[in-house]
Design an enzyme around this catalytic site. Structure first.
Site, mmCIF file in Angstrom:
data_model
loop_
_atom_site.group_PDB
_atom_site.id
_atom_site.type_symbol
_atom_site.label_atom_id
_atom_site.label_comp_id
_atom_site.label_asym_id
_atom_site.label_seq_id
_atom_site.Cartn_x
_atom_site.Cartn_y
_atom_site.Cartn_z
ATOM 1 N N HIS A 19 91.495 10.459 48.900
ATOM 2 C CA HIS A 19 91.739 9.639 49.790
ATOM 3 C C HIS A 19 92.953 10.721 50.898
ATOM 4 C CE1 HIS A 19 89.391 6.306 48.852
ATOM 5 N NE2 HIS A 19 88.564 7.154 49.240
ATOM 6 N N HIS A 42 78.535 12.322 48.715
ATOM 7 C CA HIS A 42 78.509 11.145 47.425
ATOM 8 C C HIS A 42 79.128 9.865 48.085
ATOM 9 C CE1 HIS A 42 76.715 14.127 45.215
ATOM 10 N NE2 HIS A 42 76.322 13.811 44.658
ATOM 11 N N GLU A 118 73.961 8.423 50.329
ATOM 12 C CA GLU A 118 74.130 8.081 49.293
ATOM 13 C C GLU A 118 72.646 7.894 48.856
ATOM 14 O OE1 GLU A 118 75.149 6.436 45.886
ATOM 15 O OE2 GLU A 118 77.087 7.165 47.299
ATOM 16 N N ASP A 143 69.964 12.789 48.293
ATOM 17 C CA ASP A 143 70.362 13.099 47.516
ATOM 18 C C ASP A 143 71.959 14.720 48.380
ATOM 19 O OD1 ASP A 143 71.583 14.807 45.512
ATOM 20 O OD2 ASP A 143 70.070 15.358 44.736
ATOM 21 N N GLY A 144 72.933 14.166 48.645
ATOM 22 C CA GLY A 144 73.859 15.041 48.792
ATOM 23 C C GLY A 144 73.598 16.393 48.668
ATOM 24 N N ASP A 164 82.174 14.711 45.690
ATOM 25 C CA ASP A 164 82.361 13.967 45.349
ATOM 26 C C ASP A 164 81.619 12.915 44.088
ATOM 27 O OD1 ASP A 164 84.032 11.599 44.306
ATOM 28 O OD2 ASP A 164 83.842 10.520 45.469
#
Length: 280
Positions: A19, A42, A118, A143-144, A164
């Protein structure tokens, strides 16, 4: 892969590193007036209760954001991060943890776009409720990895991509590399951030090398080691971030930040950091 829930790990030391690097990148990229498309492959649930049975199982946040929460003095970027977390906890008690979608929403402007993907059905349901009606934000139950072609290149020709995944199985390592290559083929100027776990796997050790090899225009690699693995070689010793096409300020900012994080988050005498870069 659908068994993975980030709520178990929300607010841990890996979240803190991810982050903070994400926020440093976004703050720099969003400094220019032109709109930016921010993409999160994600996205998770968007935010997490630290009082849930998932978070309480191992209370990983206590050794992550919990260590930052009560400090009297913090670097400016850490203070900016905690300001976002405080917006989730207005009474001053740490009960809620924002995820990466919340960080992006906090700093994005009217001219920016946020595209969230997501695949976990429960997390997607929470995520879609969290961002419902937010201007410029779109969450999709997809699906990213497979969705990059729908979001790159962006119409504004400016993009930040966060990758991620859970890394629960070995397949994610190869899919991350393939996704980075695809993103750069579709839009070579994409600023790409990849978080990875520091675990005792050859694939994990090799991932940074494979990522920087795909980045001819420059990169930054930051790694934070905070705890030893157990006697069997299991456990999350730390994590790393590879940033491709990074802001020119990022390396110097991390030079100052990473030693401070080692001092605050380190759980044993061997706690350390690593920082490398290549500029063009």
């Amino acid at each position: 892969m659908l068994a993975y829930r980030h709520a178990f790990h929300a607010g841990n030391h890996g979240d803190v590193l991810k982050h903070l690097v994400y926020l440093l990148v976004l703050r720099h990229v969003l400094h220019k007036d032109k709109g930016v498309r921010i993409i999160d492959t994600h996205a998770g649930a968007g935010g997490y209760s630290l009082e849930s049975r998932y978070a309480k199982r191992h209370e990983e946040f206590e050794q992550g954001v919990g260590r930052l929460w009560s400090l009297a003095e913090r670097p400016p970027i850490v203070e900016a991060y905690l300001e976002i977390i405080r917006s989730f906890n207005p009474d001053g008690v740490l009960r809620q943890m924002p995820g990466s979608p919340a960080i992006a929403r906090h700093v994005m402007r009217p001219q920016d776009q946020l595209r969230l993907f997501e695949l976990h059905p429960t997390d997607y349901k929470v995520l879609s409720s969290f961002v419902a009606g937010a201007p410029g934000v779109l969450a999709e139950h997809r699906d990213g990895f497979a969705s990059l072609k729908s979001v790159l290149p962006p119409p504004t020709r400016r993009a930040v991509l966060l990758i991620d995944p859970s890394f629960e199985g070995d397949a994610d390592y190869g899919r991350v590399v393939a996704a980075v290559r695809e993103a750069l083929e579709r839009f070579a100027e994409s600023v790409i951030l990849v978080w990875y776990p520091q675990v005792q796997k050859v694939l994990a050790r090799e991932l940074p090398r494979r990522l920087v090899a795909a980045a001819p225009k420059g990169w930054v690699h930051a790694r934070l080691t905070v705890q030893p693995v157990d006697s069997r070689g299991f456990g999350l010793a730390g994590s790393g971030m590879v940033v491709i096409n990074p802001p020119h300020t990022l390396y110097a900012e991390l030079q100052a930040l990473l030693p401070w994080l080692v001092g605050v988050l380190g759980q044993y005498d061997g706690a350390s950091h690593r920082l490398e870069h290549k500029s063009v």
